[in-house]
Scaffold this motif. Structure first.
Motif, PDB file in Angstrom:
ATOM      1  N   VAL A  25      63.333 -16.431  59.614  1.00  0.00           N
ATOM      2  CA  VAL A  25      62.481 -16.282  60.659  1.00  0.00           C
ATOM      3  C   VAL A  25      61.814 -15.111  60.607  1.00  0.00           C
ATOM      4  O   VAL A  25      60.856 -14.774  61.552  1.00  0.00           O
ATOM      5  CB  VAL A  25      63.125 -16.842  61.943  1.00  0.00           C
ATOM      6  N   GLY A  26      62.152 -14.105  59.539  1.00  0.00           N
ATOM      7  CA  GLY A  26      61.746 -12.779  59.624  1.00  0.00           C
ATOM      8  C   GLY A  26      61.696 -12.256  58.387  1.00  0.00           C
ATOM      9  O   GLY A  26      62.568 -12.710  57.552  1.00  0.00           O
ATOM     10  N   TRP A  27      60.525 -11.477  58.083  1.00  0.00           N
ATOM     11  CA  TRP A  27      60.480 -10.872  56.865  1.00  0.00           C
ATOM     12  C   TRP A  27      59.688  -9.478  56.850  1.00  0.00           C
ATOM     13  O   TRP A  27      58.545  -9.191  57.333  1.00  0.00           O
ATOM     14  CB  TRP A  27      59.684 -11.801  56.024  1.00  0.00           C
ATOM     15  N   ILE A  28      60.518  -8.435  56.131  1.00  0.00           N
ATOM     16  CA  ILE A  28      59.472  -7.500  55.814  1.00  0.00           C
ATOM     17  C   ILE A  28      59.541  -6.890  54.486  1.00  0.00           C
ATOM     18  O   ILE A  28      60.576  -7.020  53.857  1.00  0.00           O
ATOM     19  CB  ILE A  28      59.927  -6.074  56.901  1.00  0.00           C
ATOM     20  N   SER A  29      58.290  -6.758  53.881  1.00  0.00           N
ATOM     21  CA  SER A  29      58.560  -6.284  52.363  1.00  0.00           C
ATOM     22  C   SER A  29      58.124  -4.826  52.352  1.00  0.00           C
ATOM     23  O   SER A  29      57.055  -4.483  53.030  1.00  0.00           O
ATOM     24  CB  SER A  29      57.606  -7.208  51.422  1.00  0.00           C
ATOM     25  N   GLY A  30      58.556  -3.996  51.474  1.00  0.00           N
ATOM     26  CA  GLY A  30      57.963  -2.846  51.594  1.00  0.00           C
ATOM     27  C   GLY A  30      58.800  -2.029  50.033  1.00  0.00           C
ATOM     28  O   GLY A  30      59.606  -2.757  49.415  1.00  0.00           O
ATOM     29  N   HIS A  31      58.364  -0.919  50.032  1.00  0.00           N
ATOM     30  CA  HIS A  31      58.968  -0.094  48.827  1.00  0.00           C
ATOM     31  C   HIS A  31      58.681   1.442  48.976  1.00  0.00           C
ATOM     32  O   HIS A  31      58.021   1.945  49.879  1.00  0.00           O
ATOM     33  CB  HIS A  31      58.015  -0.510  47.592  1.00  0.00           C
ATOM     34  N   MET A  32      59.270   2.242  48.141  1.00  0.00           N
ATOM     35  CA  MET A  32      59.129   3.627  48.151  1.00  0.00           C
ATOM     36  C   MET A  32      58.031   3.717  47.466  1.00  0.00           C
ATOM     37  O   MET A  32      57.788   3.287  46.302  1.00  0.00           O
ATOM     38  CB  MET A  32      60.389   4.304  47.552  1.00  0.00           C
ATOM     39  N   ILE A  33      56.984   4.568  47.795  1.00  0.00           N
ATOM     40  CA  ILE A  33      55.864   5.198  47.055  1.00  0.00           C
ATOM     41  C   ILE A  33      56.197   5.819  46.033  1.00  0.00           C
ATOM     42  O   ILE A  33      56.943   6.820  46.181  1.00  0.00           O
ATOM     43  CB  ILE A  33      54.786   5.822  48.066  1.00  0.00           C
ATOM     44  N   PRO A  34      55.775   5.523  44.646  1.00  0.00           N
ATOM     45  CA  PRO A  34      56.377   6.019  43.474  1.00  0.00           C
ATOM     46  C   PRO A  34      55.746   7.809  43.825  1.00  0.00           C
ATOM     47  O   PRO A  34      54.858   8.159  44.239  1.00  0.00           O
ATOM     48  CB  PRO A  34      55.378   5.634  42.304  1.00  0.00           C
ATOM     49  N   ASN A  35      56.726   8.729  43.388  1.00  0.00           N
ATOM     50  CA  ASN A  35      56.628  10.064  43.394  1.00  0.00           C
ATOM     51  C   ASN A  35      56.335  10.584  44.900  1.00  0.00           C
ATOM     52  O   ASN A  35      55.640  11.734  44.887  1.00  0.00           O
ATOM     53  CB  ASN A  35      55.375  10.534  42.475  1.00  0.00           C
ATOM     54  N   LYS A  36      56.681   9.800  45.735  1.00  0.00           N
ATOM     55  CA  LYS A  36      56.389  10.378  47.263  1.00  0.00           C
ATOM     56  C   LYS A  36      57.739  10.249  47.935  1.00  0.00           C
ATOM     57  O   LYS A  36      58.677   9.440  47.719  1.00  0.00           O
ATOM     58  CB  LYS A  36      55.420   9.701  47.834  1.00  0.00           C
TER      59      LYS A  36
END
Length: 188
Positions: free
Chosen positions: A75-86
């Protein structure tokens, strides 16, 4: 990582009756790809990715994504990632099913993510939002207030320059994250 729920997370969206259970937050896996894709498609006006893209996110980026389950249903979803080199965590997409709206689930999932060891080096949370997306602005402003973080924004992906006029300008929203992990945990 302990689960975090706000008091209103224990109420059903259409009544004041207590839920039998609060949503369970967890890292996704590849078998969740199709259910995530269905959820995103049901959450208009979110941009739909391919089912394969959601499968890859759930598999390859599971440490920086979260799903919320209620009675076995996502019922819920968050997609994300660490920004490369930041030292910044980028939130790509937030989806909450109509069955779970109004419960503070979006903010609860954000707290779950930024509390993970995999994001311990993040000094900022970033996301892009179109000017007319009131729900996203509300979520990220509320989250910034809750953690005592500064929220700034500026046009980033511009309608004519980046989208050939086919999509509204996306503003890059940046929220400073507290350096003190204890402060972050107390905000949750």
């Amino acid at each position: 990582m302990e689960q975090r729920f706000m008091p209103k997370d224990m109420m059903t969206p259409d009544t004041d009756r207590p839920r039998t259970r609060a949503p369970r937050l967890r890292k996704p896996d590849a078998t969740d790809g199709a259910a995530i894709w269905d959820l995103v498609r049901a959450c208009k006006p979110l941009d739909e990715n391919s089912m394969y893209a959601n499968l890859i996110q759930a598999d390859h980026f599971r440490d920086t994504c979260v799903v919320a389950e209620l009675d076995g249903e996502i019922v819920g979803w968050i997609s994300g990632h660490m920004i490369p080199n930041k030292d910044a965590f980028f939130v790509w997409q937030v989806a909450v099913s109509a069955k779970a709206r109004g419960l503070g689930l979006g903010k609860t999932m954000l707290f779950e993510l930024i509390g993970r060891d995999e994001l311990s080096g993040a000094k900022a949370l970033k996301t892009t939002i179109t000017e007319d997306n009131d729900a996203s602005w509300g979520l990220f402003r509320s989250f910034a207030r809750a953690i005592g973080g500064e929220l700034t924004d500026e046009p980033h992906y511009v309608k004519e320059t980046h989208f050939d006029g086919a999509h509204d300008t996306e503003h890059m929203v940046t929220i400073s994250l507290p350096a003190d992990e204890a402060a972050l945990k107390s905000a949750a």
